[in-house]
Write an enzyme that holds these catalytic residues in place. Structure first.
Site, PDB file in Angstrom:
ATOM      1  N   ARG A 203       0.882  -1.183   0.000  1.00  0.00           N
ATOM      2  CA  ARG A 203       0.000   0.000   0.000  1.00  0.00           C
ATOM      3  C   ARG A 203       0.915   1.227   0.000  1.00  0.00           C
ATOM      4  NH1 ARG A 203      -3.253   3.134   3.946  1.00  0.00           N
ATOM      5  NH2 ARG A 203      -5.327   3.453   3.084  1.00  0.00           N
TER       6      ARG A 203
ATOM      7  N   SER B  43     -12.524  -3.277  -0.240  1.00  0.00           N
ATOM      8  CA  SER B  43     -12.789  -2.684   1.076  1.00  0.00           C
ATOM      9  C   SER B  43     -14.280  -2.457   1.249  1.00  0.00           C
ATOM     10  CB  SER B  43     -12.122  -1.307   1.183  1.00  0.00           C
ATOM     11  OG  SER B  43     -10.738  -1.417   1.190  1.00  0.00           O
TER      12      SER B  43
ATOM     13  N   LYS C  28      -5.901   5.191   8.372  1.00  0.00           N
ATOM     14  CA  LYS C  28      -6.976   5.628   7.472  1.00  0.00           C
ATOM     15  C   LYS C  28      -7.820   6.638   8.258  1.00  0.00           C
ATOM     16  CE  LYS C  28      -9.686   3.555   3.814  1.00  0.00           C
ATOM     17  NZ  LYS C  28      -9.774   2.403   2.946  1.00  0.00           N
TER      18      LYS C  28
HETATM   19  N1  TZP Z   1      -8.801   0.246   5.565  1.00  0.00           N
HETATM   20  C1  TZP Z   1      -9.652   0.334   6.601  1.00  0.00           C
HETATM   21  S1  TZP Z   1      -8.836   0.642   8.037  1.00  0.00           S
HETATM   22  C2  TZP Z   1      -7.336   0.614   7.267  1.00  0.00           C
HETATM   23  C3  TZP Z   1      -7.499   0.389   5.934  1.00  0.00           C
HETATM   24  C4  TZP Z   1      -6.423   0.315   4.931  1.00  0.00           C
HETATM   25  C5  TZP Z   1      -6.050   0.822   7.966  1.00  0.00           C
HETATM   26  C6  TZP Z   1      -5.757  -0.196   9.016  1.00  0.00           C
HETATM   27  O1  TZP Z   1      -4.504   0.064   9.580  1.00  0.00           O
HETATM   28  P1  TZP Z   1      -4.150  -0.190  11.092  1.00  0.00           P
HETATM   29  O2  TZP Z   1      -2.828   0.506  11.258  1.00  0.00           O
HETATM   30  O3  TZP Z   1      -4.025  -1.670  11.295  1.00  0.00           O
HETATM   31  O4  TZP Z   1      -5.228   0.422  11.918  1.00  0.00           O
END
Ligand code: TZP
Ligand code: MG
Length: 216
Positions: free
Chosen positions: A41, A110, A139
């Site tokens: 990502r 997603s 996010k």
């Molecule tokens: N999509 C929904 S939450 C997220 C993504 C890419 C990020 C999750 O990252 P983390 O650091 O595990 O909370």
């Protein structure tokens, strides 16, 4: 897809937390720790660098039998040597992403509520991400959906569901108790002092949780 059903922890190499020159080393740690899927990502990175990074990561994943997924960029899946692509609600529909990525490509989507999860399954996604369950700096613009829908989404969608968002080793059991089987952990792994051991411990917790869950 058996390779996805066998996966309990989905690791994301997010360049927000991992330096570009460390991705191969970090991928190795995550794989040795037991991630069953690995995604790149890289939101601020141009196509040429995505391809270069993909080409570095793809052989490492292939050797380990871990599917390698690109976030966005379905048309780069083949050239980067990836196994699939992950798209969001604002991205191309699953069928169009698959057409660009190649017919054998894995396509994940997603989802942020039950309706989107059901729709993604109807659209032909191979797996879904479901969340963010908790607020997360990874996010930041998304409203967390909490744990209430976790059991329902597993009852209504028979794809592999990777719960995501603010999940850490410390709250993983709570997420499993809410009905989750599979999770994504991003910053928890990448910001850990010992990413390999952190990953191993999370996988162990997820697999232990799985023993007690007859339906998934
Ligand atoms: N999509 C929904 S939450 C997220 C993504 C890419 C990020 C999750 O990252 P983390 O650091 O595990 O909370
Ligand atoms: Mg996207």
């Amino acid at each position: 897809m058996p390779v996805l059903e066998a996966a309990f922890l989905y690791g994301i190499l997010d360049l927000k937390y991992a330096a570009e020159d460390s991705v191969a080393e970090m991928a190795g740690r995550m794989i040795r720790g037991g991630v069953g899927v690995l995604q790149l990502r890289a939101k601020e990175v141009d196509e040429a660098r995505i391809v270069a990074l993909g080409r570095r990561l793809a052989p490492i994943c292939r050797e380990a039998g871990v599917p390698f997924i690109l976030n966005d960029w379905p048309h780069l899946v083949g050239v980067a040597g990836a196994d699939g692509v992950h798209v969001g609600q604002e991205d191309l529909p699953v069928a169009e992403a698959r057409a660009l990525a190649g017919s054998g490509a894995i396509v994940g989507k997603s989802t942020h509520c039950l309706e989107q999860a059901v729709a993604a399954a109807e659209e032909g996604a191979d797996y879904i991400g479901f969340g963010p369950l908790f607020a997360t700096p990874t996010k930041p613009d998304y409203v967390p959906i909490g744990l209430e829908m976790v059991r329902d989404v597993h009852a209504r969608v028979s794809l592999p569901i990777f719960c995501i968002g603010g999940i850490k080793r410390e709250n993983l059991q709570m997420v499993i108790d809410a009905g989750a089987v599979r999770t994504v952990i991003v910053s928890g792994i990448l910001c850990s002092m010992e990413p390999e051991r952190y990953t191993q411990e999370c996988v162990k917790i997820l697999k232990r949780g799985h023993v007690w869950k007859p339906a998934f």
